[in-house]
Every structure is written in structure tokens, then in C-alpha cells.
Motif scaffolding. Structure first.
Motif, PDB file in Angstrom:
ATOM      1  N   THR A   1      41.898  35.428  41.998  1.00 26.23           N
ATOM      2  CA  THR A   1      41.834  34.022  42.394  1.00 26.23           C
ATOM      3  C   THR A   1      41.382  33.186  41.209  1.00 26.23           C
ATOM      4  O   THR A   1      40.189  32.994  40.971  1.00 26.23           O
ATOM      5  CB  THR A   1      40.869  33.864  43.587  1.00 26.23           C
ATOM      6  OG1 THR A   1      41.263  34.763  44.628  1.00 26.23           O
ATOM      7  CG2 THR A   1      40.880  32.445  44.130  1.00 26.23           C
ATOM      8  N   THR A   2      42.349  32.692  40.428  1.00 27.34           N
ATOM      9  CA  THR A   2      42.039  31.875  39.267  1.00 27.34           C
ATOM     10  C   THR A   2      42.015  30.401  39.665  1.00 27.34           C
ATOM     11  O   THR A   2      42.303  30.038  40.806  1.00 27.34           O
ATOM     12  CB  THR A   2      43.079  32.078  38.149  1.00 27.34           C
ATOM     13  OG1 THR A   2      44.254  31.312  38.430  1.00 27.34           O
ATOM     14  CG2 THR A   2      43.454  33.544  37.993  1.00 27.34           C
ATOM     15  N   ARG A   3      41.718  29.529  38.721  1.00 25.50           N
ATOM     16  CA  ARG A   3      41.732  28.093  38.977  1.00 25.50           C
ATOM     17  C   ARG A   3      43.137  27.513  38.894  1.00 25.50           C
ATOM     18  O   ARG A   3      43.321  26.317  39.147  1.00 25.50           O
ATOM     19  CB  ARG A   3      40.820  27.377  37.974  1.00 25.50           C
ATOM     20  CG  ARG A   3      39.344  27.795  38.057  1.00 25.50           C
ATOM     21  CD  ARG A   3      38.738  27.480  39.430  1.00 25.50           C
ATOM     22  NE  ARG A   3      37.330  27.859  39.500  1.00 25.50           N
ATOM     23  CZ  ARG A   3      36.323  27.063  39.178  1.00 25.50           C
ATOM     24  NH1 ARG A   3      36.559  25.839  38.741  1.00 25.50           N
ATOM     25  NH2 ARG A   3      35.077  27.479  39.282  1.00 25.50           N
ATOM     26  N   ASN A   4      44.122  28.342  38.522  1.00 27.10           N
ATOM     27  CA  ASN A   4      45.512  27.884  38.414  1.00 27.10           C
ATOM     28  C   ASN A   4      46.463  28.706  39.255  1.00 27.10           C
ATOM     29  O   ASN A   4      47.648  28.837  38.933  1.00 27.10           O
ATOM     30  CB  ASN A   4      45.981  27.918  36.951  1.00 27.10           C
ATOM     31  CG  ASN A   4      45.417  26.798  36.107  1.00 27.10           C
ATOM     32  OD1 ASN A   4      45.413  26.885  34.892  1.00 27.10           O
ATOM     33  ND2 ASN A   4      44.921  25.730  36.725  1.00 27.10           N
ATOM     34  N   GLY A   5      45.955  29.290  40.356  1.00 28.59           N
ATOM     35  CA  GLY A   5      46.802  30.053  41.242  1.00 28.59           C
ATOM     36  C   GLY A   5      46.227  31.417  41.549  1.00 28.59           C
ATOM     37  O   GLY A   5      45.351  31.924  40.834  1.00 28.59           O
ATOM     38  N   HIS A   6      46.737  32.009  42.632  1.00 27.78           N
ATOM     39  CA  HIS A   6      46.254  33.303  43.103  1.00 27.78           C
ATOM     40  C   HIS A   6      47.383  34.330  42.983  1.00 27.78           C
ATOM     41  O   HIS A   6      48.547  34.009  43.214  1.00 27.78           O
ATOM     42  CB  HIS A   6      45.820  33.221  44.563  1.00 27.78           C
ATOM     43  CG  HIS A   6      44.766  32.190  44.835  1.00 27.78           C
ATOM     44  ND1 HIS A   6      44.215  32.021  46.089  1.00 27.78           N
ATOM     45  CD2 HIS A   6      44.155  31.285  44.028  1.00 27.78           C
ATOM     46  CE1 HIS A   6      43.316  31.045  46.034  1.00 27.78           C
ATOM     47  NE2 HIS A   6      43.270  30.585  44.801  1.00 27.78           N
ATOM     48  N   VAL A   7      47.020  35.559  42.679  1.00 28.51           N
ATOM     49  CA  VAL A   7      48.000  36.635  42.594  1.00 28.51           C
ATOM     50  C   VAL A   7      47.441  37.865  43.297  1.00 28.51           C
ATOM     51  O   VAL A   7      46.271  38.217  43.121  1.00 28.51           O
ATOM     52  CB  VAL A   7      48.382  36.944  41.125  1.00 28.51           C
ATOM     53  CG1 VAL A   7      47.191  37.406  40.327  1.00 28.51           C
ATOM     54  CG2 VAL A   7      49.503  37.966  41.064  1.00 28.51           C
ATOM     55  N   VAL A   8      48.267  38.496  44.134  1.00 34.37           N
ATOM     56  CA  VAL A   8      47.871  39.730  44.803  1.00 34.37           C
ATOM     57  C   VAL A   8      48.184  40.906  43.886  1.00 34.37           C
ATOM     58  O   VAL A   8      49.340  41.089  43.480  1.00 34.37           O
ATOM     59  CB  VAL A   8      48.606  39.882  46.146  1.00 34.37           C
ATOM     60  CG1 VAL A   8      48.342  41.264  46.748  1.00 34.37           C
ATOM     61  CG2 VAL A   8      48.171  38.797  47.124  1.00 34.37           C
ATOM     62  N   ALA A   9      47.142  41.666  43.540  1.00 37.03           N
ATOM     63  CA  ALA A   9      47.331  42.950  42.873  1.00 37.03           C
ATOM     64  C   ALA A   9      47.546  43.972  43.981  1.00 37.03           C
ATOM     65  O   ALA A   9      46.622  44.305  44.712  1.00 37.03           O
ATOM     66  CB  ALA A   9      46.118  43.296  42.024  1.00 37.03           C
ATOM     67  N   LEU A  10      48.778  44.466  44.106  1.00 38.52           N
ATOM     68  CA  LEU A  10      49.195  45.224  45.275  1.00 38.52           C
ATOM     69  C   LEU A  10      49.263  46.713  44.953  1.00 38.52           C
ATOM     70  O   LEU A  10      50.105  47.150  44.171  1.00 38.52           O
ATOM     71  CB  LEU A  10      50.566  44.710  45.751  1.00 38.52           C
ATOM     72  CG  LEU A  10      51.058  45.066  47.144  1.00 38.52           C
ATOM     73  CD1 LEU A  10      52.229  44.171  47.547  1.00 38.52           C
ATOM     74  CD2 LEU A  10      51.469  46.517  47.288  1.00 38.52           C
TER      75      LEU A  10
END
Length: 512
Positions: free
Chosen positions: A247-256
Motif C-alpha cells: 500500500t504505497t502513496r501512489n497505488g496499491h498492488v497485491v503480491a499474490l
């Protein structure tokens, strides 16, 4: 108790790339000297425009059994449309705060006002382990700051004594009892009480089983602390993959589906040019890189890193909203770009392939519904690797619940056919039949979408929910076909909410 003031004049500004970190004056403790417990309280005010992360060094002496931190901050009234105060918190141990380093010991964001760590236990979101001598850092994250500034109070308590016995972690297996090559249902974006969720792993697993899921992926915000708490929730009937929502300040990414115990750092912005490093770290740990809710409107949620490092993209997140509709259109534009750039050769020259779509619930608490939506994946078995391969290849569709099932195929008159995520190699003028069969979709309409847009909209399915739609085209007319099932709209030309969405089937030889 000792009090200290963290004033602006005492800060040291450490700049790394475009991101800045503020390090305040140290908080020191004496050696144990027979004391059972010792507390320090510090106060300060962060001004508007503060760096993303503010570190408070804590000098931890030897002989500490437990470290506890609590904090408060003011929440003044602000005018409508103005951001108020929101302050996240976490901690790094004596190994330091280096980006991607070994020092991470936990993060709770804004979900908790206090936490503790010791060898045998820790607050959810934090990693148990010895509290060793050295300089620790409490990490404050001023997510938003009101015009008046953000006044905070931080209390740190050390308890002295012999450490408890460390508990070795137990992780869920990477395999469950499968059905061979089959369609498996999963939800890969879920939050437990190890971040800002309110459900335990056991409660989430029970809801996943009730939703007809075969697999799930853990994705707590900015921590992997839950990894060691899922073994009892998994079983032969439920594959539990491990991950993180970075959860960054420029978007979220799921590490799956990363390896157990994998931590992925989040302390960077798009302009720092560091996302590629951590995307590669996710893949080295056996995971997939999946940007989450790219067009969500919450602060820091909008995706700004591009899709060059992505393995799939979350097109549908929780209840279907206008944000998802924008993401769907954006994803379709990526498909058009792929066929424009890649047609005439086997994929793109730099080795990139098209970006598959996923759908997940992002469930946090009641009344969030686990498994709505869910990604249905054609995989060779119910293992981490097989599920990931099906997702990466785009052999999947998204359904609003276990009640909805579909098949989507294309065929020519020569006995050749292709399914979701595949390609039918046929000459440009070869007649091709597109066939969609669905069940569990009462009063839904089917839409066939190509690189030219929506080319077919069916009549509503009957109340029984089952229906068949066929359409004929050629590879010259449609470079790809995909299907949508949508609920009826109340009025006007706006399409209804999605009930299901398939990844595309590509048409044509594409052999130059």
C-alpha cells in the motif's frame, strides 16, 4: 515517566530520491537496574507537507522482554473538502529502516492505537521476536495533515526481564485436494485483523468455504505478520496462498502467492522509480504482481506506476461501482494496444504479453462479502503454482458469486476451437462462431466485446438464469472477443452492474 518535545527545529531531513523521511530526536532508556518497567512519552506537531514517513529513534538497552507503543493525535474540524489528520504507525528494529531491509517488525497503519512485541507474541500486524539491544525506530506515517498541523503524543514502554520462548512459525501447505484440470474459484484480496480488517483467519476461511471458494490469498496492508497464522484455517478443501497488499502513496498492488514470510516494502512513490525493484522481488518470491483497484478514489489509491511490471490487474473490486467501470474501460484499452502492437508477430518484441483481468472482494469486515466477486481459474491442480499459472495465462473469468458459471469458446468450421485466454489461429476471412453459455444469471444481458467495442447485446436471460448466446465473426473483423454479463439497468443507456466478465479469446494467425 519522562516527557520530551519533538520540535521542527530538532529534525534531520533525510532525502532519498523524491521521497523524504524525517528523523526526530532519540528516545533513550536506562539499563534495567532492577526496574520492571520504564516509560517515555514524547510529543510533537507535524506541519502540512510533512514527509511520508517520520522516524522516532528509540534506544533500547539490553534485558528488555517486551516493547509496547501507544499513540494519539488530534483530529481538528476542517472545512468541507479539506483533508483532516490521519496518522499511521509501525516499527523497525535494530537492523534499521533501510528500504527493503531486515528491520521491519510490523505495521498497523491507522487500524490500532497501540501494539506490543516480545519473543513469543505480538499484536496482529507485528512480528514476534526478541527485543534486542540497539536503535529501534517507531515509524509514523502522516497519511493526511490538516491545515492546523498534526499534533501527536507517543508513549513507549519497555518491560524488562527474561524473554519468552520464541514460537516457530507454521505456514499453510501450498497444495490442497484438487480435481485435476478443472475450474477453481478464488478470492485473492482479503484483509484480516492483521491489518485493517476485523476478521480472524479462521472466520475468513469459514466465509470462503461458504462462498464456494477453492482458494484464497492473504493480502493484509504492508505486513506479512498473518502468514504464520493461516495453517489451521487451510485444509484439503481450501488452498491458502500468502501475500500482502503493498500500500504505497501512489497505488496499491497485491503480491499474490509469495513464499511464506516474504515482506515487500511500500515506502516509495512512482517518481522514485523503485516499483520495478519490488515487483521483481515479488516474482523472485514466487508471487504475481496485481495492481489493485487502479481507479479507486481514496487518498493514495489511484494507480500511478503503469502496468509494465504487472502480471494481471484487478478490474473488479468488491461491489461493482463506477470506479470499476473506468478500470474495465482502461483494461480494454490495454487489450486494444496489445493487438495493435503485437498483431503480425507472436506477442510483442520485448516479450510482454497481454494483461489478464481479475476480480476480488477486498473484504474487510461485515457486511463485506467474501467471494464477491471471485476469480474462476482453469488450472491443472489446486496448487499455488497451478493457480498462478492459470491467472498469468488469463485462463479465467470473474463471477459475482458461486451461483454463476459460464463457458465461452470460439470455433471455426474445421474443428478448431479456443477457450478463455487462448487464441484461435485462423485466416483473416475464416468464419468463426462465438458461443457463450451461462447459468445463475437471471435477467442478465450478455455483451460480446471486441477491439471495435460492444458488437452484440442479447435479450435478458430468463428468470431461470440460464442462456446461450451465439455470434459469428471473422479474425479480420475482431482481433479478440470477450464476454460480459450485466444486470438489467433501471433506465437509460448506462450498462448495468457486472455479473460476470471473461478474459479475451484472441483471433487470427498473427504470424506476420
Amino acid at each position: 515517566m519522562c516527557e520530551d518535545a519533538h520540535g521542527i527545529g530538532r529534525r534531520a531531513l533525510l532525502v532519498t530520491g523524491a521521497a523524504a523521511a524525517l528523523t526526530l530526536g532519540s528516545v533513550s532508556f536506562a539499563a534495567a537496574d532492577g526496574q520492571g518497567q520504564e516509560t517515555r512519552t514524547v510529543r510533537g506537531t507535524l506541519p502540512p507537507g510533512s514527509p511520508d514517513f517520520v522516524y522516532v529513534p528509540v534506544e533500547v538497552p539490553p534485558g528488555v522482554r517486551e516493547l509496547k507503543v501507544s499513540y494519539t493525535y488530534d483530529k481538528p474540524s476542517v472545512p468541507a473538502g479539506t483533508q483532516g489528520n490521519a496518522l499511521d504507525i509501525g516499527i523497525f528494529d535494530q537492523h534499521g529502516t533501510e528500504l527493503g531491509g531486515r528491520g521491519f517488525r510490523g505495521w498497523s497503519g491507522g487500524a490500532r492505537t497501540e501494539f506490543f512485541l516480545r519473543a513469543d507474541d505480538a499484536t496482529p500486524g507485528y512480528l514476534p521476536g526478541p527485543v534486542r539491544e540497539g536503535t529501534w525506530h517507531v515509524a509514523l506515517g502522516p497519511y493526511t495533515v490538516a491545515p492546523q498541523g498534526l499534533a501527536y503524543e507517543l508513549t513507549i514502554t519497555l518491560t524488562y526481564g527474561e524473554p519468552g520462548a520464541a514460537v516457530p512459525p507454521a505456514y499453510p501447505p501450498a497444495r490442497a485436494r484438487g480435481r485435476g484440470r478443472a475450474w477453481y474459484r478464488g478470492d485473492c484480496h482479503l484483509h484480516s485483523w492483521h491489518s485493517d480488517g476485523r476478521r480472524t483467519p479462521a472466520e475468513i476461511a469459514a466465509l470462503a468455504r461458504a462462498a464456494g471458494l477453492d482458494f484464497i490469498n492473504t493480502s493484509d496492508h504492508n505486513t506479512h505478520s498473518s502468514h504464520a497464522h493461516w495453517a489451521d484455517a487451510a485444509g484439503d478443501d481450501l488452498l491458502v496462498m500468502l501475500g500482502e497488499e503493498v500500500t504505497t502513496r501512489n497505488g496499491h498492488v497485491v503480491a499474490l502467492g509469495t513464499d511464506p514470510g516474504t515482506f515487500v516494502d511500500w515506502r516509495y512513490r512512482a517518481r522514485d522509480n523503485r516499483f520495478g525493484r519490488f515487483a521483481r522481488e515479488i516474482r523472485r518470491a514466487g508471487g504475481l504482481v496485481v495492481p489493485a483497484h487502479p481507479h479507486a478514489t481514496c487518498v493514495g489509491c489511484g494507480w500511478k506506476f503503469g502496468f509494465g511490471e504487472a502480471d494481471a490487474v484487478e478490474v473488479w473490486n468488491g461491489p461493482y461501482t463506477p470506479d470499476d467501470e473506468v478500470t474495465l474501460a482502461d483494461w480494454d484499452n490495454l487489450l486494444v494496444a496489445y493487438v495493435r502492437e503485437g498483431r503480425g508477430r507472436e506477442g510483442l518484441e520485448d516479450g510482454r504479453v497481454w494483461l489478464p483481468a481479475m476480480g476480488n472482494s477486498d473484504a474487510h469486515r461485515d457486511p463485506d462479502v467474501v467471494g464477491s466477486p471471485q476469480t474462476v481459474v482453469l488450472a491443472d491442480d489446486l496448487t499455488r503454482e497451478a493457480i498462478q499459472e492459470g491467472i498469468r495465462a488469463g485462463r479465467s473469468y470473474v463471477a459475482e458469486s458461486k451461483n454463476l458459471s459460464l463457458t465461452f469458446t470460439v470455433s471455426d468450421g474445421r474443428g478448431r476451437h479456443a477457450g478463455i485466454g487462448e487464441r484461435l489461429k485462423a485466416d483473416p476471412d475464416t468464419p468463426v462462431t462465438v458461443r457463450l453459455e451461462a447459468s445463475g444469471a437471471p435477467r442478465c444481458t450478455a455483451r460480446i466485446v471486441t477491439d471495435q467495442g460492444v458488437l452484440l447485446t442479447s435479450d435478458p436471460f430468463p428468470v431461470s438464469g440460464s442462456g446461450v448466446v451465439e455470434w459469428r465473426t471473422t479474425p479480420a473483423y475482431a482481433a479478440y472477443v470477450r464476454a460480459e454479463l450485466r444486470h438489467e439497468t433501471a433506465a437509460g443507456p448506462v450498462p448495468g452492474a457486472l455479473a460476470a466478465l471473461t478474459n479475451p479469446i484472441f483471433l487470427g494467425r498473427w504470424d506476420g
